[in-house]
Design a protein around this motif. Sequence first.
Motif, short mmCIF file in Angstrom:
data_model
loop_
_atom_site.label_atom_id
_atom_site.label_comp_id
_atom_site.label_asym_id
_atom_site.label_seq_id
_atom_site.Cartn_x
_atom_site.Cartn_y
_atom_site.Cartn_z
N LEU A 77 0.84 -1.20 0.00
CA LEU A 77 0.00 0.00 0.00
C LEU A 77 0.88 1.25 0.00
O LEU A 77 0.63 2.19 -0.74
CB LEU A 77 -0.93 -0.01 1.21
N ARG A 78 1.92 1.25 0.83
CA ARG A 78 2.82 2.40 0.90
C ARG A 78 3.54 2.60 -0.43
O ARG A 78 3.68 3.73 -0.91
CB ARG A 78 3.82 2.24 2.04
N ASP A 79 3.99 1.52 -1.04
CA ASP A 79 4.65 1.63 -2.34
C ASP A 79 3.71 2.23 -3.38
O ASP A 79 4.10 3.11 -4.15
CB ASP A 79 5.13 0.26 -2.82
N ALA A 80 2.47 1.76 -3.37
CA ALA A 80 1.48 2.29 -4.31
C ALA A 80 1.21 3.77 -4.04
O ALA A 80 1.12 4.58 -4.97
CB ALA A 80 0.18 1.50 -4.21
N ALA A 81 1.12 4.13 -2.76
CA ALA A 81 0.87 5.52 -2.39
C ALA A 81 2.02 6.42 -2.80
O ALA A 81 1.82 7.57 -3.22
CB ALA A 81 0.62 5.61 -0.88
N MET A 82 3.25 5.92 -2.68
CA MET A 82 4.42 6.72 -3.03
C MET A 82 4.49 6.99 -4.53
O MET A 82 5.17 7.92 -4.98
CB MET A 82 5.70 6.03 -2.56
N ASN A 83 3.77 6.21 -5.31
CA ASN A 83 3.79 6.39 -6.76
C ASN A 83 2.46 6.90 -7.32
O ASN A 83 2.34 7.12 -8.52
CB ASN A 83 4.13 5.06 -7.44
N SER A 84 1.49 7.09 -6.45
CA SER A 84 0.17 7.51 -6.90
C SER A 84 0.21 8.93 -7.46
O SER A 84 0.90 9.81 -6.94
CB SER A 84 -0.82 7.46 -5.73
N LYS A 85 -0.56 9.16 -8.52
CA LYS A 85 -0.69 10.49 -9.13
C LYS A 85 -1.87 11.26 -8.54
O LYS A 85 -2.11 12.40 -8.90
CB LYS A 85 -0.89 10.37 -10.64
N ALA A 86 -2.64 10.62 -7.65
CA ALA A 86 -3.79 11.30 -7.03
C ALA A 86 -3.28 12.47 -6.19
O ALA A 86 -2.28 12.35 -5.46
CB ALA A 86 -4.57 10.32 -6.16
N TRP A 87 -3.96 13.61 -6.28
CA TRP A 87 -3.46 14.83 -5.65
C TRP A 87 -3.24 14.74 -4.14
O TRP A 87 -2.28 15.32 -3.63
CB TRP A 87 -4.32 16.04 -6.02
N PRO A 88 -4.06 13.99 -3.36
CA PRO A 88 -3.75 13.92 -1.92
C PRO A 88 -2.40 13.29 -1.65
O PRO A 88 -1.67 13.71 -0.74
CB PRO A 88 -4.89 13.07 -1.35
N PHE A 89 -2.02 12.28 -2.45
CA PHE A 89 -0.72 11.64 -2.26
C PHE A 89 0.41 12.54 -2.73
O PHE A 89 1.49 12.57 -2.13
CB PHE A 89 -0.69 10.28 -2.97
N GLU A 90 0.18 13.28 -3.81
CA GLU A 90 1.20 14.23 -4.27
C GLU A 90 1.46 15.29 -3.20
O GLU A 90 2.61 15.63 -2.91
CB GLU A 90 0.78 14.87 -5.59
#
Length: 200
Positions: free
Chosen positions: A4-17
């Motif tokens: 999940l953390r790996d996916a979040a670190m690469n997510s383009k969704a604005w909250p993760f950015e």
Amino acid sequence: MTTLRDAAMNSKAWPFEEARRVLKRYEKKAPEKGHVLFETGYGPSGLPHIGTFGEVQRTTMIRRAFEIISDIPTRLLCFSDDMDGMRKVPDNVPDGDMLREHLQRPLTAVPDPFGEYPSFGDHNNAMLRRFLDTFGFDYEFASATEYYKAGKFDHMLMMCCERYDAIMEIMLASLREERQQTYSCFLPIHPRRGGFSMCR
């Protein structure tokens, strides 16, 4: 969690950015206070509405994204600017004539037109908290009136006095000429009338 953390670190969704931008500030060292403070502001000059919800929701989305990518604890502070002066009477509250008598007074010094709380600011703060609690937001509430009265802003106010000219230079450059003529970074309360000066 790693996936999940790996996916979040690469997510383009604005909250993760946005969360990654916050995390970047702490690459070398965790915050001295032991947590990252997320804050959202609210002006209780009228009844809470969907825009108020959006302010807290957006901040919460970034906070939750940050918690997925980091082990640093977080807090969310919902800050009410209830010391602001009432500039106009909202259309959706009773007893507008009474409220008009209190224009420019701090919202926590304006009587509650609903007759339920010590002030209009207190009424709107209570509605906001009920609103947020209904949706299960995890937050801490803070009142500007309480902070001022407790002296929590005293140190910064003194610093602003010491650096008044530098602050004004920055602020005046950002304002139109007409606004420059009346702007001040301080807005004292009149000792007898209880209202703010009109030159803001």
